[in-house]
Design a protein around this motif. Structure first.
Motif, PDB file in Angstrom:
ATOM      1  N   GLN A 123       0.813  -1.217   0.000  1.00  0.00           N
ATOM      2  CA  GLN A 123       0.000   0.000   0.000  1.00  0.00           C
ATOM      3  C   GLN A 123       0.847   1.267   0.000  1.00  0.00           C
ATOM      4  OE1 GLN A 123      -2.159   0.837   3.754  1.00  0.00           O
ATOM      5  NE2 GLN A 123      -1.200  -1.053   4.458  1.00  0.00           N
ATOM      6  N   HIS A 124       2.106   1.155   0.421  1.00  0.00           N
ATOM      7  CA  HIS A 124       2.990   2.316   0.494  1.00  0.00           C
ATOM      8  C   HIS A 124       3.826   2.537  -0.765  1.00  0.00           C
ATOM      9  CE1 HIS A 124       1.976   2.864   4.690  1.00  0.00           C
ATOM     10  NE2 HIS A 124       2.188   1.578   4.873  1.00  0.00           N
ATOM     11  N   VAL A 125       3.901   1.519  -1.617  1.00  0.00           N
ATOM     12  CA  VAL A 125       4.780   1.616  -2.785  1.00  0.00           C
ATOM     13  C   VAL A 125       4.031   1.495  -4.111  1.00  0.00           C
ATOM     14  CG1 VAL A 125       6.753   0.772  -1.457  1.00  0.00           C
ATOM     15  CG2 VAL A 125       5.408  -0.848  -2.813  1.00  0.00           C
ATOM     16  N   LEU A 126       2.714   1.491  -4.075  1.00  0.00           N
ATOM     17  CA  LEU A 126       1.928   1.304  -5.295  1.00  0.00           C
ATOM     18  C   LEU A 126       2.061   2.457  -6.285  1.00  0.00           C
ATOM     19  CD1 LEU A 126      -1.397  -0.220  -3.935  1.00  0.00           C
ATOM     20  CD2 LEU A 126       0.336  -1.338  -5.338  1.00  0.00           C
ATOM     21  N   GLY A 127       2.389   3.625  -5.804  1.00  0.00           N
ATOM     22  CA  GLY A 127       2.472   4.787  -6.674  1.00  0.00           C
ATOM     23  C   GLY A 127       1.110   5.454  -6.817  1.00  0.00           C
ATOM     24  N   ASP A 128       1.089   6.537  -7.573  1.00  0.00           N
ATOM     25  CA  ASP A 128      -0.146   7.289  -7.786  1.00  0.00           C
ATOM     26  C   ASP A 128      -0.228   7.673  -9.260  1.00  0.00           C
ATOM     27  OD1 ASP A 128      -2.507   8.614  -7.262  1.00  0.00           O
ATOM     28  OD2 ASP A 128      -1.510  10.461  -6.626  1.00  0.00           O
ATOM     29  N   PRO A 129      -1.129   7.104 -10.013  1.00  0.00           N
ATOM     30  CA  PRO A 129      -2.174   6.170  -9.597  1.00  0.00           C
ATOM     31  C   PRO A 129      -1.578   4.800  -9.245  1.00  0.00           C
ATOM     32  CG  PRO A 129      -2.180   6.382 -11.987  1.00  0.00           C
ATOM     33  CD  PRO A 129      -1.159   7.353 -11.462  1.00  0.00           C
ATOM     34  N   PRO A 130      -2.320   4.007  -8.478  1.00  0.00           N
ATOM     35  CA  PRO A 130      -1.797   2.710  -8.047  1.00  0.00           C
ATOM     36  C   PRO A 130      -1.469   1.793  -9.230  1.00  0.00           C
ATOM     37  CG  PRO A 130      -3.767   3.269  -6.801  1.00  0.00           C
ATOM     38  CD  PRO A 130      -3.642   4.274  -7.911  1.00  0.00           C
ATOM     39  N   ASP A 131      -0.315   1.159  -9.151  1.00  0.00           N
ATOM     40  CA  ASP A 131       0.106   0.191 -10.158  1.00  0.00           C
ATOM     41  C   ASP A 131      -0.865  -0.990 -10.177  1.00  0.00           C
ATOM     42  OD1 ASP A 131       2.562  -0.931 -11.831  1.00  0.00           O
ATOM     43  OD2 ASP A 131       1.849  -2.530 -10.488  1.00  0.00           O
ATOM     44  N   ARG A 132      -1.292  -1.395 -11.360  1.00  0.00           N
ATOM     45  CA  ARG A 132      -2.279  -2.485 -11.479  1.00  0.00           C
ATOM     46  C   ARG A 132      -1.772  -3.810 -10.931  1.00  0.00           C
ATOM     47  NH1 ARG A 132      -5.190  -1.965 -17.341  1.00  0.00           N
ATOM     48  NH2 ARG A 132      -5.521   0.280 -17.247  1.00  0.00           N
ATOM     49  N   ALA A 133      -0.551  -4.170 -11.291  1.00  0.00           N
ATOM     50  CA  ALA A 133      -0.004  -5.449 -10.813  1.00  0.00           C
ATOM     51  C   ALA A 133       0.157  -5.434  -9.295  1.00  0.00           C
ATOM     52  CB  ALA A 133       1.331  -5.740 -11.490  1.00  0.00           C
ATOM     53  N   GLY A 134       0.585  -4.315  -8.753  1.00  0.00           N
ATOM     54  CA  GLY A 134       0.716  -4.203  -7.306  1.00  0.00           C
ATOM     55  C   GLY A 134      -0.627  -4.284  -6.603  1.00  0.00           C
ATOM     56  N   LEU A 135      -1.627  -3.622  -7.164  1.00  0.00           N
ATOM     57  CA  LEU A 135      -2.970  -3.671  -6.584  1.00  0.00           C
ATOM     58  C   LEU A 135      -3.543  -5.086  -6.665  1.00  0.00           C
ATOM     59  CD1 LEU A 135      -4.982  -1.904  -5.153  1.00  0.00           C
ATOM     60  CD2 LEU A 135      -5.887  -1.204  -7.382  1.00  0.00           C
ATOM     61  N   GLU A 136      -3.258  -5.786  -7.752  1.00  0.00           N
ATOM     62  CA  GLU A 136      -3.710  -7.176  -7.878  1.00  0.00           C
ATOM     63  C   GLU A 136      -3.020  -8.058  -6.847  1.00  0.00           C
ATOM     64  OE1 GLU A 136      -5.907 -10.299  -8.765  1.00  0.00           O
ATOM     65  OE2 GLU A 136      -6.267  -8.275  -9.510  1.00  0.00           O
ATOM     66  N   ALA A 137      -1.735  -7.841  -6.606  1.00  0.00           N
ATOM     67  CA  ALA A 137      -1.014  -8.600  -5.570  1.00  0.00           C
ATOM     68  C   ALA A 137      -1.619  -8.327  -4.200  1.00  0.00           C
ATOM     69  CB  ALA A 137       0.468  -8.251  -5.582  1.00  0.00           C
ATOM     70  N   LEU A 138      -1.994  -7.084  -3.942  1.00  0.00           N
ATOM     71  CA  LEU A 138      -2.613  -6.722  -2.667  1.00  0.00           C
ATOM     72  C   LEU A 138      -3.977  -7.398  -2.529  1.00  0.00           C
ATOM     73  CD1 LEU A 138      -2.013  -5.022  -0.156  1.00  0.00           C
ATOM     74  CD2 LEU A 138      -3.084  -3.076  -1.308  1.00  0.00           C
ATOM     75  N   ARG A 139      -4.740  -7.426  -3.606  1.00  0.00           N
ATOM     76  CA  ARG A 139      -6.046  -8.112  -3.577  1.00  0.00           C
ATOM     77  C   ARG A 139      -5.885  -9.614  -3.355  1.00  0.00           C
ATOM     78  NH1 ARG A 139      -7.908  -4.210  -8.026  1.00  0.00           N
ATOM     79  NH2 ARG A 139      -9.326  -2.845  -6.869  1.00  0.00           N
ATOM     80  N   THR A 140      -4.867 -10.196  -3.974  1.00  0.00           N
ATOM     81  CA  THR A 140      -4.600 -11.621  -3.762  1.00  0.00           C
ATOM     82  C   THR A 140      -4.266 -11.880  -2.297  1.00  0.00           C
ATOM     83  OG1 THR A 140      -3.834 -11.913  -6.037  1.00  0.00           O
ATOM     84  CG2 THR A 140      -3.095 -13.551  -4.429  1.00  0.00           C
ATOM     85  N   LEU A 141      -3.447 -11.018  -1.707  1.00  0.00           N
ATOM     86  CA  LEU A 141      -3.108 -11.174  -0.287  1.00  0.00           C
ATOM     87  C   LEU A 141      -4.328 -10.983   0.610  1.00  0.00           C
ATOM     88  CD1 LEU A 141       0.346  -9.372  -0.181  1.00  0.00           C
ATOM     89  CD2 LEU A 141      -0.083 -11.812   0.166  1.00  0.00           C
TER      90      LEU A 141
END
Length: 165
Positions: A123-141
């Protein structure tokens, strides 16, 4: 410097007051000597030394351009789960999107402590706007079998997207 490091290493509790007092002193100093000592510790053979080095690096924001390569190397090469957890927490503290590939790679780690660290860091490194792959990894977690990982990741999704999982 050596006496500070020795005092921190003598406090064997990773959350111990002496250890974190030393880390906060080095954070306030935020000087090249502190960075060099942290880098030296990150290359040590002992887990305790590497943990301390990583925890110091995560607090040296003014040296982010120098700390990220060290931490990214450790994320790719470290075998100890607690050190990896600390690397991820350091990434979160530094909040630099350049660490995102390393965090995503560790989000699928077999050890739940490492996945918990990834849930925190993402959540701290996703960037703005949030990176899609990072957000998907967060959703998986957020669907992780470990409830602590899932809860932290769910909070991260909600804070990042403004919507609950």
């Amino acid at each position: 410097m050596r006496s500070l490091v020795e005092a921190a290493l003598a406090d064997t509790d990773p959350d111990g007051p002496v250890r974190w007092h030393v880390i906060s002193v080095l954070r306030e100093r935020a000087d090249l000597e502190s960075f060099i000592e942290a880098r030296r510790l990150c290359a040590a053979e002992g887990v305790e030394e590497r943990l301390l080095g990583v925890d110091i690096m995560g607090m040296l924001g003014p040296f982010v351009d120098r700390t990220l390569p060290v931490l990214r190397f450790m994320a790719a090469s470290e075998g100890d789960a607690m050190v990896l957890y600390s690397v991820l927490i350091a990434f979160g503290h530094l909040g630099d999107p350049r660490s995102l590939p390393s965090v995503i790679a560790l989000a699928a780690h077999e050890d739940s402590r490492v996945r918990y660290g990834a849930a925190y860091a993402l959540q701290h490194v996703l960037g703005d706007p949030p990176d899609r792959a990072g957000l998907e990894a967060l959703r998986t977690l957020a669907a992780d079998s470990d409830s602590d990982v899932a809860d932290w990741a769910s909070l991260g999704v909600a804070l990042t997207t403004g919507r609950p999982v």
